[in-house]
Design an enzyme around this catalytic site. Structure first.
Site, short mmCIF file in Angstrom:
data_model
loop_
_atom_site.label_atom_id
_atom_site.label_comp_id
_atom_site.label_asym_id
_atom_site.label_seq_id
_atom_site.Cartn_x
_atom_site.Cartn_y
_atom_site.Cartn_z
N SER A 13 0.68 -1.22 -0.05
CA SER A 13 0.01 0.10 0.04
C SER A 13 0.84 1.32 -0.02
O SER A 13 0.27 2.15 -0.77
CB SER A 13 -0.97 0.11 1.13
OG SER A 13 -0.42 0.03 2.45
N ASN A 14 2.00 1.04 0.72
CA ASN A 14 3.10 2.55 0.55
C ASN A 14 3.32 2.41 -0.86
O ASN A 14 3.66 3.59 -1.42
CB ASN A 14 4.14 2.30 1.63
CG ASN A 14 3.72 2.51 2.97
OD1 ASN A 14 3.44 3.85 3.16
ND2 ASN A 14 3.55 1.84 3.87
N ARG A 91 13.30 -7.83 4.63
CA ARG A 91 14.61 -8.63 4.70
C ARG A 91 15.30 -7.43 5.30
O ARG A 91 15.37 -6.24 5.02
CB ARG A 91 15.14 -8.97 3.44
CG ARG A 91 14.46 -10.12 2.97
CD ARG A 91 15.17 -10.48 1.69
NE ARG A 91 16.62 -11.04 1.63
CZ ARG A 91 16.92 -11.86 1.92
NH1 ARG A 91 16.16 -13.07 2.24
NH2 ARG A 91 18.18 -12.19 2.22
N HIS A 109 8.92 3.21 8.82
CA HIS A 109 8.67 2.55 9.78
C HIS A 109 7.42 2.87 10.92
O HIS A 109 7.13 4.32 10.88
CB HIS A 109 9.66 2.40 10.75
CG HIS A 109 9.87 1.49 12.01
ND1 HIS A 109 9.86 0.04 11.91
CD2 HIS A 109 9.70 1.56 13.23
CE1 HIS A 109 9.73 -0.27 12.95
NE2 HIS A 109 9.35 0.48 13.85
N ASP A 145 16.45 0.12 11.43
CA ASP A 145 15.40 1.11 11.81
C ASP A 145 16.12 2.22 12.55
O ASP A 145 15.38 3.01 13.22
CB ASP A 145 14.11 0.82 12.70
CG ASP A 145 13.25 -0.27 11.87
OD1 ASP A 145 13.41 -0.23 10.55
OD2 ASP A 145 12.79 -0.98 12.47
N GLU A 174 1.10 7.14 6.87
CA GLU A 174 2.44 6.34 6.22
C GLU A 174 2.27 6.94 4.63
O GLU A 174 3.10 7.38 4.11
CB GLU A 174 2.57 5.11 6.14
CG GLU A 174 2.89 4.63 7.76
CD GLU A 174 3.12 3.03 7.69
OE1 GLU A 174 3.44 2.44 6.75
OE2 GLU A 174 2.62 2.53 8.73
C1 GRF Z 1 3.69 -0.49 6.89
O1 GRF Z 1 3.38 -0.52 7.88
C2 GRF Z 1 5.44 -0.16 6.88
O2 GRF Z 1 5.54 0.93 7.61
C3 GRF Z 1 6.11 -1.37 7.43
O3 GRF Z 1 5.54 -2.60 6.77
C4 GRF Z 1 4.12 -2.19 6.31
C5 GRF Z 1 4.09 -2.27 4.78
O4 GRF Z 1 2.93 -2.04 4.48
N1 GRF Z 1 7.35 -1.21 7.03
P1 GRF Z 1 2.46 -2.09 2.82
O5 GRF Z 1 3.17 -3.40 2.16
O6 GRF Z 1 3.09 -0.79 2.22
O7 GRF Z 1 0.92 -2.05 2.72
#
Ligand code: GRF
Length: 216
Positions: A13-14, A91, A109, A145, A174
């Site tokens: 989703s990001n 990873r 994160h 992180d 995010e």
């Molecule tokens: C998100 O919460 C991101 O912050 C974390 O893993 C999740 C990934 O979600 N690192 P998506 O695959 O972007 O929906």
């Protein structure tokens, strides 16, 4: 135009948030490649919908982290990637890979770093009883992180929250700040210098570096 490589392991989703903002012209970058370490990652189909080239680079049995990262590095360079966004990529990258790509790897994160690094940050936040949590976009260094922070957004943690509810509230932010941070780096406004994030002062039209979203 920076050529962007997005690394995913799951729903992506990001990645979609970033691709939408590129499509809208809000990020000075072009999507060069999406890589997943899992063939079953639902994000791969979503990348296809944006007509972005995808690759599955799955770990081979017994393969060392360094060898995997060499294959990953080769794929990214083959597609001319200049800036990497980790978007739910599960990873840990080797110090050798990070060294090679220093200042050119971003991560998001779902916690206000340096609090709650590592796995299940939303669960960690609930267990700690914090009243505010959020998300952080940072440059990636060899620590988990721990790299220099670019942008953060804060959200309230409600008494009634479970992990899913808190994760959803954070995820909304995010999707807002990751594209903003990518644009900061893609446009050259933010740079990574000797382990620090150097950010040019913002003009009146620039987004703030942190945002607090008050309870509804
Ligand atoms: C998100 O919460 C991101 O912050 C974390 O893993 C999740 C990934 O979600 N690192 P998506 O695959 O972007 O929906």
């Amino acid at each position: 135009m920076k050529r962007l490589g997005i690394l995913i392991s799951g729903r992506g989703s990001n990645m979609v948030a970033i691709l939408n903002e590129i499509r809208r012209g809000a990020i000075d970058a072009q999507p060069a490649l999406v890589v997943s370490d899992r063939a079953a990652a639902p994000g791969l189909q979503k990348a296809h919908a944006f007509a972005v080239p995808t690759l599955v680079v799955a770990p081979e049995p017994g393969e060392s982290r360094v060898d995997y990262d060499l294959r990953l590095d080769r794929a990214l360079r083959e597609y001319g990637v200049e800036l990497i966004c980790l978007a739910g990529f599960m990873r840990i990258l080797s110090p050798q890979f990070i060294e090679r790509w220093s200042g050119r790897v971003l991560n998001i994160h779902p916690a206000l770093l340096p609090s709650f690094p590592g796995l299940h940050p939303q669960r960690q936040a609930l267990q700690a009883g914090v009243k505010i949590s959020g998300c952080t976009v940072h440059f990636v260094d060899a620590s988990v992180d721990g790299g220099a922070i670019l942008l953060q957004a804060a959200v309230p943690v409600l008494e009634t929250d479970d992990e899913t509810q808190l994760a959803a509230r954070i995820l909304e932010q995010e999707h807002r700040i990751y594209p903003l941070a990518v644009q900061m780096v893609a446009s050259g406004r933010a740079r990574y210098v000797e382990g620090k994030a150097i950010i040019e002062p913002q003009g009146s039209t620039q987004p703030p570096r942190s945002v607090f979203v008050p309870p509804a």
